[in-house]
Each structure stands twice: as structure tokens, then as C-alpha cells.
Design a protein around this motif. Structure first.
Motif, PDB file in Angstrom:
ATOM      1  N   TYR A  57       0.814  -1.217   0.000  1.00  0.00           N
ATOM      2  CA  TYR A  57       0.000   0.000   0.000  1.00  0.00           C
ATOM      3  C   TYR A  57       0.849   1.270   0.000  1.00  0.00           C
ATOM      4  O   TYR A  57       0.337   2.361   0.224  1.00  0.00           O
ATOM      5  CB  TYR A  57      -0.928   0.007   1.219  1.00  0.00           C
ATOM      6  CG  TYR A  57      -2.197  -0.795   1.013  1.00  0.00           C
ATOM      7  CD1 TYR A  57      -3.444  -0.201   1.064  1.00  0.00           C
ATOM      8  CD2 TYR A  57      -2.150  -2.170   0.758  1.00  0.00           C
ATOM      9  CE1 TYR A  57      -4.601  -0.926   0.872  1.00  0.00           C
ATOM     10  CE2 TYR A  57      -3.287  -2.909   0.572  1.00  0.00           C
ATOM     11  CZ  TYR A  57      -4.511  -2.290   0.625  1.00  0.00           C
ATOM     12  OH  TYR A  57      -5.665  -3.027   0.430  1.00  0.00           O
ATOM     13  N   THR A  58       2.128   1.148  -0.284  1.00  0.00           N
ATOM     14  CA  THR A  58       3.014   2.315  -0.328  1.00  0.00           C
ATOM     15  C   THR A  58       3.290   2.777  -1.755  1.00  0.00           C
ATOM     16  O   THR A  58       4.000   3.767  -1.959  1.00  0.00           O
ATOM     17  CB  THR A  58       4.361   2.002   0.364  1.00  0.00           C
ATOM     18  OG1 THR A  58       4.963   0.856  -0.269  1.00  0.00           O
ATOM     19  CG2 THR A  58       4.154   1.730   1.849  1.00  0.00           C
ATOM     20  N   PHE A  59       2.730   2.072  -2.740  1.00  0.00           N
ATOM     21  CA  PHE A  59       2.976   2.461  -4.125  1.00  0.00           C
ATOM     22  C   PHE A  59       1.835   1.985  -5.020  1.00  0.00           C
ATOM     23  O   PHE A  59       0.977   1.200  -4.604  1.00  0.00           O
ATOM     24  CB  PHE A  59       4.298   1.864  -4.636  1.00  0.00           C
ATOM     25  CG  PHE A  59       4.354   0.361  -4.596  1.00  0.00           C
ATOM     26  CD1 PHE A  59       3.904  -0.399  -5.657  1.00  0.00           C
ATOM     27  CD2 PHE A  59       4.846  -0.304  -3.467  1.00  0.00           C
ATOM     28  CE1 PHE A  59       3.947  -1.783  -5.627  1.00  0.00           C
ATOM     29  CE2 PHE A  59       4.900  -1.689  -3.416  1.00  0.00           C
ATOM     30  CZ  PHE A  59       4.443  -2.430  -4.501  1.00  0.00           C
ATOM     31  N   SER A  62      -2.843   1.079  -5.267  1.00  0.00           N
ATOM     32  CA  SER A  62      -3.327   0.890  -3.897  1.00  0.00           C
ATOM     33  C   SER A  62      -2.727   1.888  -2.905  1.00  0.00           C
ATOM     34  O   SER A  62      -3.065   1.852  -1.720  1.00  0.00           O
ATOM     35  CB  SER A  62      -3.019  -0.536  -3.424  1.00  0.00           C
ATOM     36  OG  SER A  62      -3.689  -1.492  -4.215  1.00  0.00           O
ATOM     37  N   LYS A  63      -1.851   2.746  -3.346  1.00  0.00           N
ATOM     38  CA  LYS A  63      -1.147   3.660  -2.444  1.00  0.00           C
ATOM     39  C   LYS A  63      -2.140   4.466  -1.609  1.00  0.00           C
ATOM     40  O   LYS A  63      -3.091   5.050  -2.110  1.00  0.00           O
ATOM     41  CB  LYS A  63      -0.259   4.606  -3.242  1.00  0.00           C
ATOM     42  CG  LYS A  63       0.597   5.522  -2.359  1.00  0.00           C
ATOM     43  CD  LYS A  63       1.535   6.370  -3.188  1.00  0.00           C
ATOM     44  CE  LYS A  63       2.397   7.248  -2.294  1.00  0.00           C
ATOM     45  NZ  LYS A  63       3.342   8.078  -3.082  1.00  0.00           N
TER      46      LYS A  63
END
Length: 228
Positions: A57-59, A62-63
């Protein structure tokens, strides 16, 4: 519906089992203890999954925030915030309401949209939904006491209109991560049939039924039947 509701008769009315107040108290205490133990164990096991998902979830698409939070209606009309792993793009609810055609389809489809037809659902979100992994954070709601392992699925305010004069019966117990409706097919069963299934559990709740529901739900999750 006859096969799904073995205790069902008359004009849509169900038979409520007569239980003594002592038996009900024992059931409630046992149910709460089970909820606390099970949710605590699941939350501990959840830690590695949170770390893994946090990375994804950092990119990309889905970020953003790992968790999705939404207000639901619980026992005795108490409002609470339900937690799930986020499966949609950020600001998904706002984009849904802004798209009139999509929002109308959402209402007509019992307040759900098939992920394959919903442009807001991310790639990893489709996997989380299909495997029901997105529901796991609700064990935190169980630990808090907002929900139980077994009970009617928690609804949003708008869904209460579906229950009409039976809404107080729905809200007489805590909502659950799974329930009789979930056991009978989840998203494959729509309103108004869903109402009868949810109320069937309320009228016939007990330890044996809870165990049956949990076992059947585990099988459904592994076979991915009724998942949305």
C-alpha cells in the motif's frame, strides 16, 4: 427458501425458540468469552499480514491508507466504526456518489457492486475480497465489543429501510463477522430473502448454531462461494 429456513412458517414470520433467562445469560457470557479469546488470537496472527500489506500500500494503484473505516449500525442502534483492509482507491465513497449511474446500480444491487464491474476496486483489492481477507480487521471490532464472531452482518444506515417494521429485531443483537446469511451464500442471496435469514439466526441463536455457522463459513471462504 424452505431448505435454508428449517424453522419457518406462516406469512413470513419465524418461530422464536423459548429460552430461559438463565440459559440466555450463560449463552451471552460464553459467546463474549469466545469472542475475546478468538479475536485476540487472530489479531496477534494478523501482525505479519499487516506488515506485508503495508508494503503493497506504499505504491501504485493501492497507495494510501491500509484500513477502510465506515460507520455501521450495531446493537440497540449504537453506531460504530467498522474496519476492513481497504480494497478501493482513496476517496472511493465520494466517487461512487458522484457517479449517478454507478450509485443507482449500487442501491439496486443491495448496496454492493461486483468488483469486476467496479472501477474503484484495486487489483490487490479484488484478491482481498475474493479471499475474504479484507474482513479480517473486524476482529478488532469483536474485541472492542461492537461485534461478535457470529451475528447478522452490520448494516449501514440506508440499509435499515429494507427491514421496515422488523428493524428493531435486527438490532436486538450484536452484528457478526459471519452469520446465517453468510453461511447460506453471502452475496448470492439478496434482499428481501436476506432479511429472513438474518432474523432466523436471531430467533434461533445458540452455541450449536454458532459452531455450525463458523464451520460452514470457513468452508465457504476456502471455496470462495458467495464472495464479493
Amino acid at each position: 427458501m424452505g431448505n435454508l429456513l428449517p424453522i419457518f412458517h406462516g406469512k413470513g414470520k419465524q418461530v422464536r425458540k423459548s429460552t430461559s433467562s438463565l440459559r440466555q445469560k450463560i449463552f451471552n457470557i460464553t459467546k463474549r468469552i469466545t469472542d475475546i479469546i478468538a479475536s485476540t488470537l487472530f489479531l496477534i496472527l494478523l501482525i505479519p499480514l499487516i506488515v506485508l500489506l503495508f508494503f503493497f500500500y506504499t505504491f501504485g494503484q493501492s497507495k494510501g491508507p491500509l484500513f477502510f473505516k465506515q460507520e455501521r449500525i450495531g446493537k440497540d442502534r449504537k453506531k460504530f466504526v467498522i474496519y476492513k483492509f481497504r480494497t478501493m482507491e482513496v476517496n472511493a465513497e465520494e466517487s461512487l456518489k458522484a457517479n449517478e449511474a454507478l450509485y443507482l446500480k449500487y442501491i439496486e444491487n443491495d448496496y454492493k457492486l461486483n468488483p469486476s464491474e467496479d472501477p474503484r476496486v484495486t487489483s490487490i483489492g479484488k484478491f482481498l475480497r475474493k479471499t475474504s481477507i479484507d474482513e479480517i480487521p473486524q476482529f478488532y471490532n469483536v474485541l472492542k465489543g461492537d461485534m461478535s464472531l457470529v451475528g447478522p452482518r452490520p448494516v449501514i444506515e440506508l440499509e435499515l429501510t429494507e427491514y421496515g417494521d422488523r428493524v428493531n429485531e435486527l438490532l436486538s443483537v450484536k452484528p457478526g463477522i459471519t452469520g446465517y446469511w453468510a453461511m447460506c451464500g453471502r452475496s448470492d442471496i439478496k434482499y428481501p430473502e436476506r432479511i429472513d435469514l438474518e432474523l432466523f439466526y436471531i430467533y434461533n441463536q445458540g452455541l450449536s448454531l454458532d459452531v455450525k455457522i463458523i464451520i460452514k463459513t470457513i468452508w465457504l471462504v476456502f471455496t470462495k462461494k458467495g464472495a464479493y
